[in-house]
Design a protein around this motif. Structure first.
Motif, mmCIF file in Angstrom:
data_model
loop_
_atom_site.group_PDB
_atom_site.id
_atom_site.type_symbol
_atom_site.label_atom_id
_atom_site.label_comp_id
_atom_site.label_asym_id
_atom_site.label_seq_id
_atom_site.Cartn_x
_atom_site.Cartn_y
_atom_site.Cartn_z
ATOM 1 N N GLU A 85 -3.654 3.697 -1.385
ATOM 2 C CA GLU A 85 -3.918 4.853 -0.530
ATOM 3 C C GLU A 85 -4.251 4.425 0.906
ATOM 4 O O GLU A 85 -4.387 5.264 1.786
ATOM 5 N N ALA A 86 -4.426 3.111 1.103
ATOM 6 C CA ALA A 86 -4.894 2.609 2.399
ATOM 7 C C ALA A 86 -3.884 1.714 3.103
ATOM 8 O O ALA A 86 -4.216 1.049 4.077
ATOM 9 N N ILE A 87 -2.655 1.704 2.631
ATOM 10 C CA ILE A 87 -1.635 0.827 3.210
ATOM 11 C C ILE A 87 -0.947 1.523 4.378
ATOM 12 O O ILE A 87 -0.548 2.687 4.280
ATOM 13 N N GLN A 88 -0.826 0.788 5.462
ATOM 14 C CA GLN A 88 -0.149 1.295 6.654
ATOM 15 C C GLN A 88 1.320 1.576 6.305
ATOM 16 O O GLN A 88 1.963 0.792 5.613
ATOM 17 N N LYS A 89 1.822 2.696 6.765
ATOM 18 C CA LYS A 89 3.197 3.104 6.440
ATOM 19 C C LYS A 89 4.237 2.067 6.883
ATOM 20 O O LYS A 89 5.085 1.671 6.129
ATOM 21 N N ARG A 90 4.138 1.604 8.112
ATOM 22 C CA ARG A 90 5.082 0.605 8.633
ATOM 23 C C ARG A 90 4.301 -0.613 9.080
ATOM 24 O O ARG A 90 3.843 -0.696 10.205
ATOM 25 N N GLY A 91 4.119 -1.529 8.179
ATOM 26 C CA GLY A 91 3.377 -2.728 8.550
ATOM 27 C C GLY A 91 2.616 -3.298 7.389
ATOM 28 O O GLY A 91 2.826 -2.933 6.245
ATOM 29 N N LYS A 92 1.727 -4.206 7.712
ATOM 30 C CA LYS A 92 0.991 -4.918 6.675
ATOM 31 C C LYS A 92 -0.472 -4.538 6.634
ATOM 32 O O LYS A 92 -1.226 -5.078 5.850
ATOM 33 N N GLY A 93 -0.895 -3.626 7.474
ATOM 34 C CA GLY A 93 -2.301 -3.262 7.546
ATOM 35 C C GLY A 93 -2.786 -2.491 6.337
ATOM 36 O O GLY A 93 -2.067 -1.690 5.749
ATOM 37 N N VAL A 94 -4.034 -2.756 5.943
ATOM 38 C CA VAL A 94 -4.698 -2.044 4.863
ATOM 39 C C VAL A 94 -6.038 -1.587 5.401
ATOM 40 O O VAL A 94 -6.805 -2.397 5.920
ATOM 41 N N GLY A 95 -6.322 -0.294 5.306
ATOM 42 C CA GLY A 95 -7.622 0.157 5.768
ATOM 43 C C GLY A 95 -7.816 1.651 5.666
ATOM 44 O O GLY A 95 -6.865 2.414 5.487
ATOM 45 N N VAL A 96 -9.060 2.049 5.793
ATOM 46 C CA VAL A 96 -9.441 3.463 5.757
ATOM 47 C C VAL A 96 -8.648 4.248 6.796
ATOM 48 O O VAL A 96 -8.223 5.378 6.549
ATOM 49 N N GLU A 97 -8.406 3.646 7.956
ATOM 50 C CA GLU A 97 -7.717 4.356 9.042
ATOM 51 C C GLU A 97 -6.295 4.780 8.682
ATOM 52 O O GLU A 97 -5.732 5.663 9.319
ATOM 53 N N HIS A 98 -5.699 4.170 7.646
ATOM 54 C CA HIS A 98 -4.329 4.497 7.240
ATOM 55 C C HIS A 98 -4.272 5.537 6.129
ATOM 56 O O HIS A 98 -3.195 5.983 5.754
ATOM 57 N N ALA A 99 -5.412 5.918 5.573
ATOM 58 C CA ALA A 99 -5.459 6.826 4.430
ATOM 59 C C ALA A 99 -5.290 8.281 4.863
ATOM 60 O O ALA A 99 -5.642 8.659 5.976
ATOM 61 N N LYS A 140 -3.373 -6.181 -13.077
ATOM 62 C CA LYS A 140 -2.841 -4.826 -12.924
ATOM 63 C C LYS A 140 -3.718 -3.823 -13.679
ATOM 64 O O LYS A 140 -3.975 -2.721 -13.197
ATOM 65 N N ARG A 141 -4.203 -4.223 -14.859
ATOM 66 C CA ARG A 141 -5.085 -3.340 -15.644
ATOM 67 C C ARG A 141 -6.399 -3.091 -14.900
ATOM 68 O O ARG A 141 -6.885 -1.961 -14.863
ATOM 69 N N ARG A 142 -6.964 -4.138 -14.285
ATOM 70 C CA ARG A 142 -8.208 -3.967 -13.512
ATOM 71 C C ARG A 142 -7.978 -3.044 -12.314
ATOM 72 O O ARG A 142 -8.821 -2.213 -11.989
ATOM 73 N N GLU A 143 -6.834 -3.207 -11.676
ATOM 74 C CA GLU A 143 -6.505 -2.369 -10.521
ATOM 75 C C GLU A 143 -6.444 -0.894 -10.934
ATOM 76 O O GLU A 143 -7.041 -0.027 -10.285
ATOM 77 N N LYS A 144 -5.739 -0.593 -12.019
ATOM 78 C CA LYS A 144 -5.602 0.788 -12.498
ATOM 79 C C LYS A 144 -6.937 1.327 -13.016
ATOM 80 O O LYS A 144 -7.259 2.497 -12.799
ATOM 81 N N LEU A 145 -7.728 0.494 -13.680
ATOM 82 C CA LEU A 145 -9.047 0.900 -14.163
ATOM 83 C C LEU A 145 -9.945 1.270 -12.983
ATOM 84 O O LEU A 145 -10.623 2.302 -13.005
ATOM 85 N N GLY A 146 -9.923 0.446 -11.949
ATOM 86 C CA GLY A 146 -10.721 0.714 -10.753
ATOM 87 C C GLY A 146 -10.318 2.018 -10.078
ATOM 88 O O GLY A 146 -11.168 2.764 -9.595
ATOM 89 N N GLN A 147 -9.017 2.301 -10.058
ATOM 90 C CA GLN A 147 -8.543 3.568 -9.490
ATOM 91 C C GLN A 147 -9.043 4.747 -10.322
ATOM 92 O O GLN A 147 -9.539 5.729 -9.787
ATOM 93 N N PHE A 148 -8.918 4.633 -11.644
ATOM 94 C CA PHE A 148 -9.320 5.728 -12.530
ATOM 95 C C PHE A 148 -10.824 6.013 -12.421
ATOM 96 O O PHE A 148 -11.236 7.161 -12.347
ATOM 97 N N LEU A 149 -11.636 4.947 -12.389
ATOM 98 C CA LEU A 149 -13.094 5.115 -12.337
ATOM 99 C C LEU A 149 -13.612 5.336 -10.916
ATOM 100 O O LEU A 149 -14.791 5.566 -10.731
ATOM 101 N N LYS A 150 -12.727 5.192 -9.921
ATOM 102 C CA LYS A 150 -13.089 5.367 -8.494
ATOM 103 C C LYS A 150 -14.102 4.315 -8.036
ATOM 104 O O LYS A 150 -15.003 4.596 -7.261
ATOM 105 N N ILE A 151 -13.920 3.071 -8.533
ATOM 106 C CA ILE A 151 -14.820 1.981 -8.131
ATOM 107 C C ILE A 151 -14.070 0.870 -7.407
ATOM 108 O O ILE A 151 -14.653 -0.149 -7.064
ATOM 109 N N GLY A 152 -12.787 1.047 -7.168
ATOM 110 C CA GLY A 152 -12.001 0.062 -6.436
ATOM 111 C C GLY A 152 -11.596 -1.126 -7.281
ATOM 112 O O GLY A 152 -12.080 -1.318 -8.384
ATOM 113 N N TYR A 153 -10.688 -1.931 -6.741
ATOM 114 C CA TYR A 153 -10.213 -3.124 -7.438
ATOM 115 C C TYR A 153 -11.256 -4.230 -7.360
ATOM 116 O O TYR A 153 -11.940 -4.384 -6.343
ATOM 117 N N ALA A 154 -11.360 -5.006 -8.422
ATOM 118 C CA ALA A 154 -12.244 -6.171 -8.427
ATOM 119 C C ALA A 154 -11.662 -7.224 -9.366
ATOM 120 O O ALA A 154 -10.967 -6.892 -10.328
#
Length: 187
Positions: A85-99, A140-154
């Motif tokens: 949800e935080a990936i820049q549309k055209r580029g490599k940036g990741v951040g709140v500002e791109h959401a 990948k399972r941790r990533e999806k679990l973090g999304q579902f629980l709203k605690i982010g990837y770890a």
């Protein structure tokens, strides 16, 4: 537009603009991961007066900022934005500002409070049995679990701490694992 009572801690000006586009709120900017003492003092005061939600980018510097704030100002709420949800549309940036505004609203709505005194409910063995550690598809399972629980990837070690810190119950954990199975992420 929803008004947020707590002060939201973000990394920079572009994050403030994105947050204010999504909700009515005040922010404190850390301006990077080397948080000056005066900013820590502002966060402490904000926590005392109104409460604080830490809302940093879903990357290593964002996690570092969370850790510093957790150590210096324990008991703050944390909101997590999924990386996709935080990936820049055209580029490599990741951040709140791109959401999108919707993604920001969703993350803030599901903010968790940390607590230093954590009672272990989900064990390290539970994570292994669930295929969240040391498995071929565990990342990948941790990533999806973090999304579902709203605690982010770890990573595995951070995931265990995060589940405990945010007091994720066995039932919430079981529901998240059921979601993973339905989405085709088998252990």
């Amino acid at each position: 537009m929803r008004k947020i009572k707590e002060v939201i801690v973000v990394e920079g000006k572009d994050d403030t603009v994105a947050v204010k586009r999504a909700v009515q709120a005040d922010t404190i900017e850390t301006n990077g991961s080397a948080i000056p003492r005066y900013v820590i003092d502002q966060i402490k005061l904000a926590k005392e007066k109104r409460g604080v939600i830490v809302f940093t980018d879903p990357d290593y510097p964002g996690q570092r900022i969370r850790s510093i704030i957790d150590k210096e100002v324990p008991g703050c709420k944390h909101a997590f934005l999924p990386k996709n949800e935080a990936i820049q549309k055209r580029g490599k940036g990741v951040g709140v500002e791109h959401a999108s505004s919707e993604a920001i609203q969703q993350a803030l709505q599901h903010a968790y409070t940390t607590n230093e005194e954590v009672e272990e409910v989900i064990t390290h063995e539970d994570l292994i049995l669930a295929g969240l550690i040391a498995g071929g598809d565990s990342k990948k399972r941790r990533e999806k679990l973090g999304q579902f629980l709203k605690i982010g990837y770890a990573n595995g070690k951070q995931l265990h701490k995060r589940l405990l810190t945010f007091r994720i119950t066995k039932q919430q954990f079981t529901d998240a694992l059921r979601y993973l199975e339905q989405e085709g992420y088998h252990d």
